[in-house]
Design a protein around this motif. Sequence first.
Motif, PDB file in Angstrom:
ATOM      1  N   ILE A  39       2.702  17.773   6.283  1.00 22.57           N
ATOM      2  CA  ILE A  39       1.590  18.282   7.097  1.00 22.57           C
ATOM      3  C   ILE A  39       2.160  18.592   8.475  1.00 22.57           C
ATOM      4  N   THR A  40       1.866  19.769   8.985  1.00 29.41           N
ATOM      5  CA  THR A  40       2.425  20.100  10.279  1.00 29.41           C
ATOM      6  C   THR A  40       1.437  20.874  11.147  1.00 29.41           C
ATOM      7  N   ALA A  41       1.488  20.573  12.444  1.00 29.54           N
ATOM      8  CA  ALA A  41       0.580  21.233  13.385  1.00 29.54           C
ATOM      9  C   ALA A  41       1.003  22.678  13.645  1.00 29.54           C
ATOM     10  N   ASP A  42       2.283  22.999  13.380  1.00 34.02           N
ATOM     11  CA  ASP A  42       2.745  24.362  13.688  1.00 34.02           C
ATOM     12  C   ASP A  42       2.782  25.223  12.428  1.00 34.02           C
ATOM     13  N   ASP A  43       3.514  26.344  12.496  1.00 35.03           N
ATOM     14  CA  ASP A  43       3.488  27.275  11.346  1.00 35.03           C
ATOM     15  C   ASP A  43       4.477  26.892  10.244  1.00 35.03           C
ATOM     16  N   SER A  48      16.403  25.474  13.935  1.00 36.44           N
ATOM     17  CA  SER A  48      17.203  24.428  14.552  1.00 36.44           C
ATOM     18  C   SER A  48      16.844  24.363  16.031  1.00 36.44           C
ATOM     19  N   LYS A  49      16.178  23.290  16.426  1.00 34.66           N
ATOM     20  CA  LYS A  49      15.689  23.222  17.809  1.00 34.66           C
ATOM     21  C   LYS A  49      16.803  23.371  18.858  1.00 34.66           C
ATOM     22  N   PRO A  50      18.010  22.814  18.642  1.00 36.90           N
ATOM     23  CA  PRO A  50      19.051  22.995  19.659  1.00 36.90           C
ATOM     24  C   PRO A  50      19.348  24.462  19.991  1.00 36.90           C
ATOM     25  N   ALA A 112       7.065  11.927  11.492  1.00 35.66           N
ATOM     26  CA  ALA A 112       8.215  12.684  12.013  1.00 35.66           C
ATOM     27  C   ALA A 112       7.661  13.729  12.965  1.00 35.66           C
ATOM     28  N   TRP A 113       6.772  13.265  13.834  1.00 39.67           N
ATOM     29  CA  TRP A 113       6.010  14.195  14.668  1.00 39.67           C
ATOM     30  C   TRP A 113       6.575  14.364  16.064  1.00 39.67           C
ATOM     31  N   GLY A 114       7.812  13.948  16.293  1.00 36.89           N
ATOM     32  CA  GLY A 114       8.562  14.351  17.480  1.00 36.89           C
ATOM     33  C   GLY A 114       8.102  13.772  18.804  1.00 36.89           C
ATOM     34  N   SER A 132       6.740  25.210  29.440  1.00 34.44           N
ATOM     35  CA  SER A 132       7.840  24.339  29.009  1.00 34.44           C
ATOM     36  C   SER A 132       8.209  24.772  27.596  1.00 34.44           C
ATOM     37  N   ILE A 133       9.413  24.436  27.173  1.00 36.07           N
ATOM     38  CA  ILE A 133       9.901  24.960  25.886  1.00 36.07           C
ATOM     39  C   ILE A 133      10.352  23.800  25.016  1.00 36.07           C
ATOM     40  N   ASN A 134       9.526  23.461  24.033  1.00 39.44           N
ATOM     41  CA  ASN A 134       9.871  22.334  23.162  1.00 39.44           C
ATOM     42  C   ASN A 134       9.739  22.695  21.691  1.00 39.44           C
ATOM     43  N   PRO A 247       8.421  10.294  23.379  1.00 38.63           N
ATOM     44  CA  PRO A 247       8.040  10.191  21.962  1.00 38.63           C
ATOM     45  C   PRO A 247       6.527  10.152  21.791  1.00 38.63           C
ATOM     46  N   ARG A 248       6.044  10.824  20.746  1.00 39.35           N
ATOM     47  CA  ARG A 248       4.591  10.812  20.489  1.00 39.35           C
ATOM     48  C   ARG A 248       4.218   9.475  19.852  1.00 39.35           C
ATOM     49  N   THR A 249       3.463   8.670  20.583  1.00 39.55           N
ATOM     50  CA  THR A 249       3.129   7.328  20.096  1.00 39.55           C
ATOM     51  C   THR A 249       1.628   7.076  20.004  1.00 39.55           C
ATOM     52  N   GLU A 250       0.808   7.941  20.618  1.00 34.85           N
ATOM     53  CA  GLU A 250      -0.631   7.632  20.788  1.00 34.85           C
ATOM     54  C   GLU A 250      -1.325   7.376  19.450  1.00 34.85           C
ATOM     55  N   LEU A 251      -1.136   8.281  18.480  1.00 33.39           N
ATOM     56  CA  LEU A 251      -1.860   8.121  17.208  1.00 33.39           C
ATOM     57  C   LEU A 251      -1.387   6.864  16.473  1.00 33.39           C
ATOM     58  N   ALA A 252      -0.107   6.574  16.606  1.00 31.34           N
ATOM     59  CA  ALA A 252       0.428   5.378  15.946  1.00 31.34           C
ATOM     60  C   ALA A 252      -0.187   4.131  16.578  1.00 31.34           C
ATOM     61  N   LEU A 290      16.730   7.683  20.360  1.00 30.53           N
ATOM     62  CA  LEU A 290      17.832   8.645  20.466  1.00 30.53           C
ATOM     63  C   LEU A 290      17.314  10.011  20.034  1.00 30.53           C
ATOM     64  N   MET A 291      16.984  10.850  21.003  1.00 30.75           N
ATOM     65  CA  MET A 291      16.352  12.133  20.670  1.00 30.75           C
ATOM     66  C   MET A 291      17.410  13.220  20.487  1.00 30.75           C
ATOM     67  N   TYR A 292      18.235  13.023  19.444  1.00 30.07           N
ATOM     68  CA  TYR A 292      19.312  13.961  19.123  1.00 30.07           C
ATOM     69  C   TYR A 292      19.360  14.183  17.615  1.00 30.07           C
ATOM     70  N   VAL A 293      20.155  15.177  17.219  1.00 27.45           N
ATOM     71  CA  VAL A 293      20.180  15.556  15.804  1.00 27.45           C
ATOM     72  C   VAL A 293      20.955  14.549  14.936  1.00 27.45           C
ATOM     73  N   MET A 294      22.112  14.107  15.405  1.00 20.97           N
ATOM     74  CA  MET A 294      22.923  13.215  14.550  1.00 20.97           C
ATOM     75  C   MET A 294      22.161  11.955  14.118  1.00 20.97           C
ATOM     76  N   PRO A 295      21.480  11.284  15.045  1.00 17.85           N
ATOM     77  CA  PRO A 295      20.751  10.084  14.612  1.00 17.85           C
ATOM     78  C   PRO A 295      19.665  10.383  13.588  1.00 17.85           C
ATOM     79  N   VAL A 321      27.285  13.326  22.385  1.00 13.85           N
ATOM     80  CA  VAL A 321      26.360  14.452  22.554  1.00 13.85           C
ATOM     81  C   VAL A 321      27.118  15.583  23.236  1.00 13.85           C
ATOM     82  N   MET A 322      27.073  16.761  22.654  1.00 18.25           N
ATOM     83  CA  MET A 322      27.689  17.932  23.282  1.00 18.25           C
ATOM     84  C   MET A 322      26.638  18.595  24.164  1.00 18.25           C
ATOM     85  N   VAL A 323      26.962  18.826  25.397  1.00 17.85           N
ATOM     86  CA  VAL A 323      26.036  19.539  26.287  1.00 17.85           C
ATOM     87  C   VAL A 323      26.391  21.016  26.209  1.00 17.85           C
TER      88      VAL A 323
END
Length: 395
Positions: A39-43, A48-50, A112-114, A132-134, A247-252, A290-295, A321-323
Amino acid sequence: MTATQGNQAPIVIIGSGLSGYSLARELRKRDRDLPLMMITADDGASYSKPMLSTGFTKAKTADELAQAEAGAMAEQLNMELRTHTRVTGIDPEAHEVLIGDERLAYGKLVLAWGADVIRLPEAVSGCDRVCSINDLEDYRHFRTLVEGHRRVILLGAGLIGCEYANDLRNGGYEVTVVAPSTQVMPGLLPEPAADAVRQALEAEGVRFHLGVAAESVSEENGQARVQLSDGAMLQGDVVVSAVGLRPRTELAAAGGLKVGHGIRTDRWLATSAPDIYALGDCAEVEGHVLMYVMPLMAGARALAATLTGEPTPVKWGAMPVMVKTPCCPTAVCPPAQSSDGHWDVQREGNSVKALYRDARGGLLGFAVTGDHVIEKQALSKEVPPVLAPAPEVAG
Ligand SMILES: Cc1cc2nc3c(=O)[nH]c(=O)nc-3n(C[C@H](O)[C@H](O)[C@H](O)COP(=O)(O)OP(=O)(O)OC[C@H]3O[C@@H](n4cnc5c(N)ncnc54)[C@H](O)[C@@H]3O)c2cc1C
């Protein structure tokens, strides 16, 4: 088979970001037929977000960044996918997800709602020229706002702010960065490495106003006017707020789950509620957010095993982390917050090698820029793991 065929309530994944899709792929490697729903709020487009912070360098529009549409993903992963559907609550006791008035049963639930962008006060964020761009949708909006313009003001000098600064310069924009910190990437890079990145960005033409905050943004004659705390006024076409994510925590929390900075889980990514797991940017795994892809990739592999009957704890080694600032390539493996040590720094121009060592000389973390970036792999092998293998396996 669709998610609701048979009598088994499905595994429900909320979110179609890298976490949601990585988990679905890992599950399908193990079981082709397990009832699965996303289930997702977007389309639901897979992307790949990076890549959002390299869009101009690689000349990619939002549509070009989307790798596959929802329909294709649902078919490929043999799952039911509900797009443009926002979950509004969870009822752990009933094992149900709430979507407005609708209640949907789950067998296991994966959050997994980011993470949400941190919003600056209304005096800044309320102006239409501020964005903002997320996610891909934000990126599409930003590309529309910036179309036909030249001047972008970036609020925030963190990793993402610096990446956008470099990317927008590569796209030919005039870029000004404003941040209250006195260095770029505070909390992530030691000062000499941060200094190298800033100088390299300045050499590319990026202007910095550090140590000052944006107090308000107003629109006049189609331009954004940014009032700074030191009295200066900047004019630009578009303002991008990149001051961090939470992190989105409110609903949890509303559903009674334990939350801290993120949704609290153990090493098996299990939350405090039975049959509910958290993965990716929304999760706090044994105290680590850890808000990165590898984890999240390592988490998705372990969780897929757990959900298919093989309880598997997450193992996180050192994860550099590669910048993505090509004007000054940078890699960082930050020391754990609780660690006690000191930085040893070598610097020549924009090439910095900063090693964080404990009293006995053990390497606890590092930051390397410029020519030293090639040492990243070798150094990572010396750094202790973020989450060492669990002492015992839980059921
Ligand atoms: C510009 C940028 C550059 C980055 N670069 C790097 C990099 O170079 N390397 C790196 O390792 N990491 C990088 N990251 C971080 C990395 O991209 C993230 O850690 C990762 O993408 C997070 O994925 P996620 O699936 O957990 O969250 P998200 O991608 O945020 O996905 C969350 C999903 O949940 C859905 N959702 C949210 N709320 C609800 C709800 N109530 N109901 C239903 N659905 C909901 C959303 O629609 C979305 O589909 C970058 C991040 C950004 C923003």
